[in-house]
Design an enzyme around this catalytic site. Structure first.
Site, PDB file in Angstrom:
ATOM      1  N   ALA A 137       0.760  -1.074   0.094  1.00 47.95           N
ATOM      2  CA  ALA A 137       0.132   0.065   0.022  1.00 47.95           C
ATOM      3  C   ALA A 137       0.908   1.196   0.002  1.00 47.95           C
ATOM      4  CB  ALA A 137      -0.915  -0.153   1.168  1.00 47.95           C
ATOM      5  N   HIS A 138       0.141   2.552  -0.048  1.00 48.21           N
ATOM      6  CA  HIS A 138       0.700   3.738  -0.146  1.00 48.21           C
ATOM      7  C   HIS A 138       1.967   3.770   0.765  1.00 48.21           C
ATOM      8  CE1 HIS A 138      -0.833   5.139   3.650  1.00 48.21           C
ATOM      9  NE2 HIS A 138      -1.781   4.345   3.214  1.00 48.21           N
ATOM     10  N   ASP A 139       2.994   4.677   0.348  1.00 48.59           N
ATOM     11  CA  ASP A 139       4.096   5.282   1.063  1.00 48.59           C
ATOM     12  C   ASP A 139       4.895   4.321   1.704  1.00 48.59           C
ATOM     13  OD1 ASP A 139       3.101   8.135   0.273  1.00 48.59           O
ATOM     14  OD2 ASP A 139       1.251   7.682   1.712  1.00 48.59           O
TER      15      ASP A 139
END
Ligand code: COA
Length: 214
Positions: A137-139
């Site tokens: 997922a993100h980041d």
């Protein structure tokens, strides 16, 4: 062996043959690179295999390292980095968030298997493996030589340090914007574990919630 449209895959194990499946899906004809004669003799797969010492005759084609264990993958990469051109291998069914595919394409030697999904804002190192149906997922920050095994789910704001291995079906809970959840370098997270806090480097974690056992 003709060299047209070929790709060389280091390894002869299941991971190598699965990397070969991605190559076939992309229209390449893979050949495999065995470490020694014993591996050549044990080979019973309908595709060519050559010895590692002979890759010097086949330098005009791209290579990947289809070896699951990060330490071995690193050793092969170091041995051949000046001699061969390593490429990324991205299965057509892998999907990416905004600008994420470009990030992967700027890597060297990273393998993304069928059904993997990386969303956005994820930095990725070289010679990683994102195996079948993983999500990242993100980041997140993913170091070099990381392996995320089939079906594992890595939540947002996680830092997977160099050469760590996230086992099949494991879940890594999210960190946050000011403090990423860190899985330390060379650490193995066992299959099915749920990691809820930082993991030390050079360790083994298993269970729900994950506890250090080694
Ligand atoms: C975690 C792991 C690395 C441990 O392997 P190991 O160091 O050889 O450890 P052992 O098999 O000796 O097991 C040690 C203990 O952990 C337990 N254990 C091992 N793996 C476990 C897991 N995934 N979940 C829960 N407990 C686990 C064992 O039952 C044993 O417990 P005990 O001491 O009470 O008997 C391994 O079991 C694992 O999960 N590997 C990842 C597999 C994977 O994802 N493969 C995908 C390939 S692409």
């Amino acid at each position: 062996m003709t060299t047209v449209n070929r790709i060389g895959i280091f390894g002869t194990s299941g991971m190598a043959r699965e990397a070969g499946d991605i190559a076939w899906a992309l229209g390449f004809e893979p050949f495999y690179v065995a470490r020694d004669q014993a591996e050549v003799h044990a080979w019973c797969f309908p595709a060519p295999v050559i010895l590692e010492q002979d890759v010097r005759h086949y330098t005009d084609m791209p290579y990947v390292i289809g070896i699951g264990e990060g330490g071995i993958r690193k050793a092969v990469a170091e041995r051949f980095k000046y001699q061969l051109r390593f490429t990324n291998l991205i299965h057509p069914s892998a999907t990416f968030g905004l600008a994420q595919r470009e990030v992967i394409e700027s890597c060297t030697g990273t393998i993304i298997a069928a059904g993997a999904r990386l969303t956005s804002g994820i930095s990725v190192g070289d010679f990683c493996i994102f195996n079948q149906n993983v999500t990242v997922a993100h980041d997140c920050i993913v170091g070099n030589y990381v392996h995320v095994a089939p079906g594992a789910n890595v939540s947002g704001n996680v830092h997977l340090q160099d050469s760590c291995w996230v086992g099949a079906g494991a879940v890594i809970n999210q960190g946050n914007l000011t403090k990423k959840l860190v899985v330390g370098s060379n650490t193995v997270v066992g299959s099915g574990a749920v990691v809820i806090d930082d993991c030390d480097p050079n360790a083994v974690y298993v269970g729900v919630p994950a506890k250090r056992i080694k």
